[in-house]
Scaffold this active site. Sequence first.
Site, mmCIF file in Angstrom:
data_model
loop_
_atom_site.group_PDB
_atom_site.id
_atom_site.type_symbol
_atom_site.label_atom_id
_atom_site.label_comp_id
_atom_site.label_asym_id
_atom_site.label_seq_id
_atom_site.Cartn_x
_atom_site.Cartn_y
_atom_site.Cartn_z
ATOM 1 N N ASP A 1 0.851 -1.190 0.000
ATOM 2 C CA ASP A 1 0.000 0.000 0.000
ATOM 3 C C ASP A 1 0.895 1.252 0.000
ATOM 4 O OD1 ASP A 1 -2.422 1.386 0.207
ATOM 5 O OD2 ASP A 1 -2.387 1.386 2.404
ATOM 6 N N HIS A 2 0.653 2.158 -0.920
ATOM 7 C CA HIS A 2 1.374 3.436 -0.988
ATOM 8 C C HIS A 2 2.895 3.282 -1.067
ATOM 9 C CE1 HIS A 2 -2.129 5.985 -0.499
ATOM 10 N NE2 HIS A 2 -2.560 5.151 0.415
ATOM 11 N N GLU B 1 -1.613 5.849 -9.082
ATOM 12 C CA GLU B 1 -2.558 6.839 -8.533
ATOM 13 C C GLU B 1 -2.445 8.158 -9.281
ATOM 14 O OE1 GLU B 1 -3.154 7.104 -4.318
ATOM 15 O OE2 GLU B 1 -3.752 9.200 -4.390
ATOM 16 N N HIS C 1 -7.786 9.937 3.741
ATOM 17 C CA HIS C 1 -7.276 8.984 4.732
ATOM 18 C C HIS C 1 -7.585 9.440 6.157
ATOM 19 C CE1 HIS C 1 -4.586 7.911 1.255
ATOM 20 N NE2 HIS C 1 -5.002 6.728 1.645
ATOM 21 N N ILE D 1 -9.588 -0.119 3.294
ATOM 22 C CA ILE D 1 -10.102 0.110 4.647
ATOM 23 C C ILE D 1 -8.995 -0.137 5.676
ATOM 24 C CG2 ILE D 1 -11.769 -0.699 6.379
ATOM 25 C CD1 ILE D 1 -13.528 -1.521 3.853
ATOM 26 N N ASP D 2 -8.673 0.886 6.407
ATOM 27 C CA ASP D 2 -7.711 0.765 7.499
ATOM 28 C C ASP D 2 -8.259 1.397 8.777
ATOM 29 O OD1 ASP D 2 -5.534 0.386 9.078
ATOM 30 O OD2 ASP D 2 -4.170 1.678 7.979
HETATM 31 P P1 13P Z 1 -8.919 4.829 5.556
HETATM 32 O O1 13P Z 1 -8.038 5.692 6.400
HETATM 33 O O2 13P Z 1 -10.172 5.546 5.166
HETATM 34 O O3 13P Z 1 -9.202 3.511 6.196
HETATM 35 O O4 13P Z 1 -8.133 4.533 4.183
HETATM 36 C C1 13P Z 1 -7.185 3.490 4.123
HETATM 37 C C2 13P Z 1 -6.400 3.522 2.860
HETATM 38 O O5 13P Z 1 -6.713 4.175 1.894
HETATM 39 C C3 13P Z 1 -5.204 2.678 2.815
HETATM 40 O O6 13P Z 1 -4.473 2.875 1.648
HETATM 41 O O1 G3H Z 2 -3.245 4.990 3.669
HETATM 42 C C1 G3H Z 2 -2.643 4.739 4.687
HETATM 43 C C2 G3H Z 2 -2.978 3.519 5.462
HETATM 44 O O2 G3H Z 2 -4.040 3.749 6.354
HETATM 45 C C3 G3H Z 2 -1.756 2.990 6.154
HETATM 46 O O3 G3H Z 2 -1.421 3.777 7.248
HETATM 47 O O4 G3H Z 2 0.950 4.292 6.820
HETATM 48 O O5 G3H Z 2 -0.034 4.499 9.133
HETATM 49 O O6 G3H Z 2 0.356 2.248 8.107
HETATM 50 P P1 G3H Z 2 0.070 3.710 7.859
HETATM 51 ZN ZN ZN Z 3 -4.552 4.869 0.878
#
Ligand code: 13P
Ligand code: G3H
Ligand code: ZN
Length: 311
Positions: free
Chosen positions: A82-83, A134, A180, A257-258
Amino acid sequence: MPLVTSKEMFEKAYKGGYAIGAFNVNNMEIIQGITEAAKELQAPLILQVSSGARKYANHTYLIKLVEAAIIETGLPICLHLDHGDTFELCKSCIDGGFTSVMIDGSHHSFEDNIALTRQVVDYAHAHGVVVEGELGRLAGIEDAVNVSAEDASYTNPAQVQEFVERTGVDSLAIAIGTSHGAYKFKPGQKPQLRFDILAEVEKRLPGFPIVLHGASSVIPEFVETINKYGGNMPDAIGIPEDMLRKAASMAVCKINIDSDLRLAMTAAIRQYFAENPAHFDPRQYLKPARENIKRLVAHKITDVLGCDGKA
Ligand code: 13P
Ligand code: G3H
Ligand code: ZN
């Protein structure tokens, strides 16, 4: 079953008008809660790891935990970065067994985003790994980088075709008003998403899977529980679930979803300690946390994503 890419999942989701949940994972209890719910509901899954999660839990621990979940559930699971913000990070995850990576070049210029994304795609595809790019910039916090609402920008639909063609990405994250974290809208502000932009992107990229970041709903029950048991969270507003269902029925095939997982876990642990102030065995308070995650994910799968029974 080994780890899979998201290719087949997205093809089916696009045609079926539903979305796959991409849940962020940081430890064993989170992985267990998510995968137990998915197993009971026979839902395909994307488990995603941020660079912060990788630093916290270690690449090898996370990959072994996800492999254990595949053995326990028999589900098709895609393991996604992710990212990812650099080629080196993406390469390290590809070399280390991930089946999908995101290269987030959204803070670069259009041309620099294309060049960086293309570099990752070339390496990933040569190794059987898929890539999410993205375009557009979400507000909110990710990996301790705070993007203010003023610096956020919606995706320009006029750029998406050129971006996808020149980079070769397999899916595209777009900015339509999600963000986020737990504070997505100002107190009193009515949540709104730019479905006109999503529809325009869909028209220009027929059949192509779109990704929605920042898609937690910030379920009031969890915020209320946190505040009832000693927390002090200000008004938190997430993305209404009916909007997510609408997005899933359109071109959105992956919903991230995080924050909802974090809130579910924290609510259970706060409640546990308030009711059992003398306890100190981590298994006692992590068990209800894992159960809350399972309950939340089951709700998302059946009531929001619509991917139950699609494994
Ligand atoms: P939320 O913070 O809305 O859960 O988004 C998570 C996300 O986009 C992780 O890449
Ligand atoms: O988009 C971000 C995600 O919620 C991950 O968060 O970088 O704090 O692990 P994090
Ligand atoms: Zn994200």
